[in-house]
Design a protein around this motif. Sequence first.
Motif, PDB file in Angstrom:
ATOM      1  N   LYS A  49       0.930  -1.198   0.118  1.00  0.00           N
ATOM      2  CA  LYS A  49       0.245  -0.137  -0.018  1.00  0.00           C
ATOM      3  C   LYS A  49       1.005   1.204  -0.117  1.00  0.00           C
ATOM      4  CE  LYS A  49      -3.933   1.845   2.408  1.00  0.00           C
ATOM      5  NZ  LYS A  49      -5.020   1.605   3.620  1.00  0.00           N
ATOM      6  N   GLY A  50       0.364   2.166  -0.951  1.00  0.00           N
ATOM      7  CA  GLY A  50       1.449   3.464  -1.111  1.00  0.00           C
ATOM      8  C   GLY A  50       2.853   3.251  -1.622  1.00  0.00           C
ATOM      9  N   GLU A  51       3.091   2.148  -2.289  1.00  0.00           N
ATOM     10  CA  GLU A  51       4.432   1.955  -2.591  1.00  0.00           C
ATOM     11  C   GLU A  51       4.487   1.768  -4.174  1.00  0.00           C
ATOM     12  OE1 GLU A  51       6.950  -0.364   0.695  1.00  0.00           O
ATOM     13  OE2 GLU A  51       5.807  -1.461  -0.544  1.00  0.00           O
ATOM     14  N   VAL A  52       5.691   2.087  -4.785  1.00  0.00           N
ATOM     15  CA  VAL A  52       5.961   1.818  -6.170  1.00  0.00           C
ATOM     16  C   VAL A  52       7.090   1.059  -6.359  1.00  0.00           C
ATOM     17  CG1 VAL A  52       6.415   3.403  -8.135  1.00  0.00           C
ATOM     18  CG2 VAL A  52       4.711   4.144  -6.648  1.00  0.00           C
ATOM     19  N   LEU A  53       6.908   0.274  -7.440  1.00  0.00           N
ATOM     20  CA  LEU A  53       8.206  -0.569  -7.940  1.00  0.00           C
ATOM     21  C   LEU A  53       8.825   0.082  -9.067  1.00  0.00           C
ATOM     22  CD1 LEU A  53       9.600  -3.417  -7.474  1.00  0.00           C
ATOM     23  CD2 LEU A  53       8.214  -4.115  -9.157  1.00  0.00           C
ATOM     24  N   VAL A  54       9.954   0.325  -9.076  1.00  0.00           N
ATOM     25  CA  VAL A  54      10.762   1.167  -9.796  1.00  0.00           C
ATOM     26  C   VAL A  54      11.640   0.319 -10.380  1.00  0.00           C
ATOM     27  CG1 VAL A  54      12.215   3.163 -10.474  1.00  0.00           C
ATOM     28  CG2 VAL A  54      10.372   3.424  -8.790  1.00  0.00           C
ATOM     29  N   GLN A  55      11.585   0.095 -11.799  1.00  0.00           N
ATOM     30  CA  GLN A  55      12.802  -0.635 -12.573  1.00  0.00           C
ATOM     31  C   GLN A  55      13.896   0.458 -12.477  1.00  0.00           C
ATOM     32  OE1 GLN A  55      12.104  -1.370 -16.647  1.00  0.00           O
ATOM     33  NE2 GLN A  55      14.073  -2.449 -16.908  1.00  0.00           N
ATOM     34  N   THR A  56      15.060  -0.065 -11.833  1.00  0.00           N
ATOM     35  CA  THR A  56      16.324   0.757 -11.801  1.00  0.00           C
ATOM     36  C   THR A  56      17.080   0.973 -12.948  1.00  0.00           C
ATOM     37  OG1 THR A  56      16.563  -0.001  -9.454  1.00  0.00           O
ATOM     38  CG2 THR A  56      18.399   1.073 -10.530  1.00  0.00           C
ATOM     39  N   LYS A  57      17.094   2.269 -13.696  1.00  0.00           N
ATOM     40  CA  LYS A  57      17.923   2.451 -14.840  1.00  0.00           C
ATOM     41  C   LYS A  57      19.420   2.724 -14.346  1.00  0.00           C
ATOM     42  CE  LYS A  57      15.196   1.641 -18.019  1.00  0.00           C
ATOM     43  NZ  LYS A  57      15.533   0.383 -19.087  1.00  0.00           N
ATOM     44  N   ALA A  58      19.551   3.573 -13.210  1.00  0.00           N
ATOM     45  CA  ALA A  58      20.661   3.970 -12.754  1.00  0.00           C
ATOM     46  C   ALA A  58      20.571   4.212 -11.128  1.00  0.00           C
ATOM     47  CB  ALA A  58      21.435   5.264 -13.480  1.00  0.00           C
ATOM     48  N   THR A  59      21.725   4.131 -10.378  1.00  0.00           N
ATOM     49  CA  THR A  59      21.671   4.307  -8.868  1.00  0.00           C
ATOM     50  C   THR A  59      23.043   5.203  -8.713  1.00  0.00           C
ATOM     51  OG1 THR A  59      21.909   3.711  -6.600  1.00  0.00           O
ATOM     52  CG2 THR A  59      22.743   2.116  -8.383  1.00  0.00           C
ATOM     53  N   SER A  60      23.150   5.584  -7.506  1.00  0.00           N
ATOM     54  CA  SER A  60      24.613   6.227  -7.506  1.00  0.00           C
ATOM     55  C   SER A  60      25.324   5.763  -5.878  1.00  0.00           C
ATOM     56  CB  SER A  60      24.413   7.784  -7.674  1.00  0.00           C
ATOM     57  OG  SER A  60      24.006   8.703  -6.515  1.00  0.00           O
ATOM     58  N   ILE A  61      26.462   6.114  -5.807  1.00  0.00           N
ATOM     59  CA  ILE A  61      27.266   5.938  -4.768  1.00  0.00           C
ATOM     60  C   ILE A  61      27.227   7.381  -3.822  1.00  0.00           C
ATOM     61  CG2 ILE A  61      29.280   5.132  -3.652  1.00  0.00           C
ATOM     62  CD1 ILE A  61      28.161   3.312  -5.563  1.00  0.00           C
ATOM     63  N   ASN A  62      27.082   6.952  -2.579  1.00  0.00           N
ATOM     64  CA  ASN A  62      27.005   8.143  -1.446  1.00  0.00           C
ATOM     65  C   ASN A  62      27.786   7.657  -0.188  1.00  0.00           C
ATOM     66  OD1 ASN A  62      25.104  10.180  -2.613  1.00  0.00           O
ATOM     67  ND2 ASN A  62      23.965   8.295  -2.599  1.00  0.00           N
ATOM     68  N   PRO A  63      28.566   8.217   0.347  1.00  0.00           N
ATOM     69  CA  PRO A  63      29.503   7.814   1.428  1.00  0.00           C
ATOM     70  C   PRO A  63      29.038   6.970   2.424  1.00  0.00           C
ATOM     71  CG  PRO A  63      30.197  10.026   1.019  1.00  0.00           C
ATOM     72  CD  PRO A  63      28.799   9.824   0.150  1.00  0.00           C
ATOM     73  N   ILE A  64      27.304   7.454   2.534  1.00  0.00           N
ATOM     74  CA  ILE A  64      26.466   6.632   3.628  1.00  0.00           C
ATOM     75  C   ILE A  64      26.651   5.221   3.137  1.00  0.00           C
ATOM     76  CG2 ILE A  64      24.276   6.738   2.562  1.00  0.00           C
ATOM     77  CD1 ILE A  64      23.196   7.219   5.416  1.00  0.00           C
ATOM     78  N   ASP A  65      26.728   4.779   1.846  1.00  0.00           N
ATOM     79  CA  ASP A  65      26.812   3.624   1.403  1.00  0.00           C
ATOM     80  C   ASP A  65      27.933   2.559   2.173  1.00  0.00           C
ATOM     81  OD1 ASP A  65      24.977   4.774  -0.320  1.00  0.00           O
ATOM     82  OD2 ASP A  65      25.582   4.020  -1.979  1.00  0.00           O
ATOM     83  N   TRP A  66      28.915   3.213   1.958  1.00  0.00           N
ATOM     84  CA  TRP A  66      30.179   2.315   2.486  1.00  0.00           C
ATOM     85  C   TRP A  66      30.442   2.326   3.926  1.00  0.00           C
ATOM     86  CZ3 TRP A  66      33.954   5.565   4.679  1.00  0.00           C
ATOM     87  CH2 TRP A  66      34.115   6.993   3.876  1.00  0.00           C
ATOM     88  N   ALA A 126      16.989   6.322 -10.317  1.00  0.00           N
ATOM     89  CA  ALA A 126      16.221   6.777 -11.372  1.00  0.00           C
ATOM     90  C   ALA A 126      15.902   5.790 -12.339  1.00  0.00           C
ATOM     91  CB  ALA A 126      17.015   7.837 -11.966  1.00  0.00           C
ATOM     92  N   GLY A 127      14.704   5.637 -12.687  1.00  0.00           N
ATOM     93  CA  GLY A 127      14.211   4.442 -13.335  1.00  0.00           C
ATOM     94  C   GLY A 127      12.831   4.915 -13.900  1.00  0.00           C
ATOM     95  N   ILE A 128      12.193   3.697 -14.129  1.00  0.00           N
ATOM     96  CA  ILE A 128      10.797   3.628 -14.706  1.00  0.00           C
ATOM     97  C   ILE A 128       9.756   2.920 -13.747  1.00  0.00           C
ATOM     98  CG2 ILE A 128       9.421   2.645 -16.577  1.00  0.00           C
ATOM     99  CD1 ILE A 128      11.861   3.090 -18.444  1.00  0.00           C
ATOM    100  N   VAL A 129       8.673   3.364 -13.580  1.00  0.00           N
ATOM    101  CA  VAL A 129       7.482   2.710 -12.645  1.00  0.00           C
ATOM    102  C   VAL A 129       7.215   1.438 -13.431  1.00  0.00           C
ATOM    103  CG1 VAL A 129       5.310   2.618 -11.732  1.00  0.00           C
ATOM    104  CG2 VAL A 129       6.629   4.832 -11.697  1.00  0.00           C
ATOM    105  N   ALA A 130       7.436   0.460 -12.790  1.00  0.00           N
ATOM    106  CA  ALA A 130       7.062  -0.662 -13.221  1.00  0.00           C
ATOM    107  C   ALA A 130       5.468  -1.579 -12.723  1.00  0.00           C
ATOM    108  CB  ALA A 130       8.121  -2.066 -12.655  1.00  0.00           C
ATOM    109  N   GLU A 131       5.501  -1.116 -11.500  1.00  0.00           N
ATOM    110  CA  GLU A 131       4.119  -1.570 -10.833  1.00  0.00           C
ATOM    111  C   GLU A 131       3.875  -0.585  -9.829  1.00  0.00           C
ATOM    112  OE1 GLU A 131       2.555  -5.747  -8.791  1.00  0.00           O
ATOM    113  OE2 GLU A 131       4.534  -5.742  -9.831  1.00  0.00           O
ATOM    114  N   THR A 132       2.428  -0.235  -9.578  1.00  0.00           N
ATOM    115  CA  THR A 132       2.176   0.454  -8.549  1.00  0.00           C
ATOM    116  C   THR A 132       1.119  -0.511  -7.418  1.00  0.00           C
ATOM    117  OG1 THR A 132       0.092   1.217  -9.563  1.00  0.00           O
ATOM    118  CG2 THR A 132       2.084   2.687  -9.558  1.00  0.00           C
TER     119      THR A 132
END
Length: 310
Positions: free
Chosen positions: A27-44, A68-74
């Motif tokens: 409920k209230g969520e969107v499934l996004v097909q990932t086209k790109a992501t990025s690295i941030n210091p919090i990751d490591w 960033a990507g395309i909505v696959a399912e809602t």
Amino acid sequence: MKAIVINEYGHKEQLQEQEVEKPTPGKGEVLVQTKATSINPIDWKIREGYLRQMVEFDFPLILGWDVAGIVAETGEGVTSWQKGDRVFARPDLTGKGTYAEYTLVAERLLAPLPENVSFEEGAATPLAGLTAWQCLTDVTRVREGEKVLIQAGAGGVGSYAIQFAKEMGAYVATTGSTKNVDFLKSLGADEVIDYTKDDFAEVLNDYDVVFDMLGGDVLDKAFDVLKKGGRLVTIAGQPDEEKAKANDIEATSFWLEPDGKQLKEIADLMEAGKVKANIGHRYPLTTEGLQEAHGLSETHHAKGKIVINA
């Protein structure tokens, strides 16, 4: 689906490709097909286990909090988005992040990705852009004509902060190495302090705002350049409360709150050509790609953003 996960805390070698279950939007969520992501210091920092006192995750853990990507399912009740929409977001900080072919995002955190902004540019923006935006608008409330110092201007957050502060009408000084002086001026910085040659605390004074990304001694020296009654925000530690009180300085340690509406404001500036994402490095969504990307981010010397193409 394919994802890059860690199964225990540790060094970058813990990052491994693994097949995991494709998530289903609730409920209230969107499934996004990932086209790109990025690295941030919090990751490591999370990968190493540095933040486990603040946030605890189950394994396997999928890192990454830009998409960033395309909505696959809602999911149920979602009205703002439909299948095929181009979107980007800084999702909630969960253990099912964006180093994956699909990721779940709360409806309220998504923003439309303008047609003239690429998926790479979109992925480079949410966490770093929202951090810069909130620190300058919500925390320090930068006003036209004020003098603002932005530390580490060539980094992910800094490169957005310079552009936002200029858009707000501020006079902007920033710090960087010799090789990045021209780049920083191209972002709009009025004054660039080459830290390999000069100490910013000896060159600058009477500033209204300092935005710190470095912590430590650099954060302590920020008090020397601020005017009485100035504002200081840091994303890299805790400011000295006694120094702040003695100089009537409003000092804040900042933690990002994801916000789809604010991301839409940033998207509008990007669409109008007033703000641009600065991508310095690109890697594929593979074990080797993510390990190399983390290694680069850990040096603190990446220029612009590190983007991962799915």
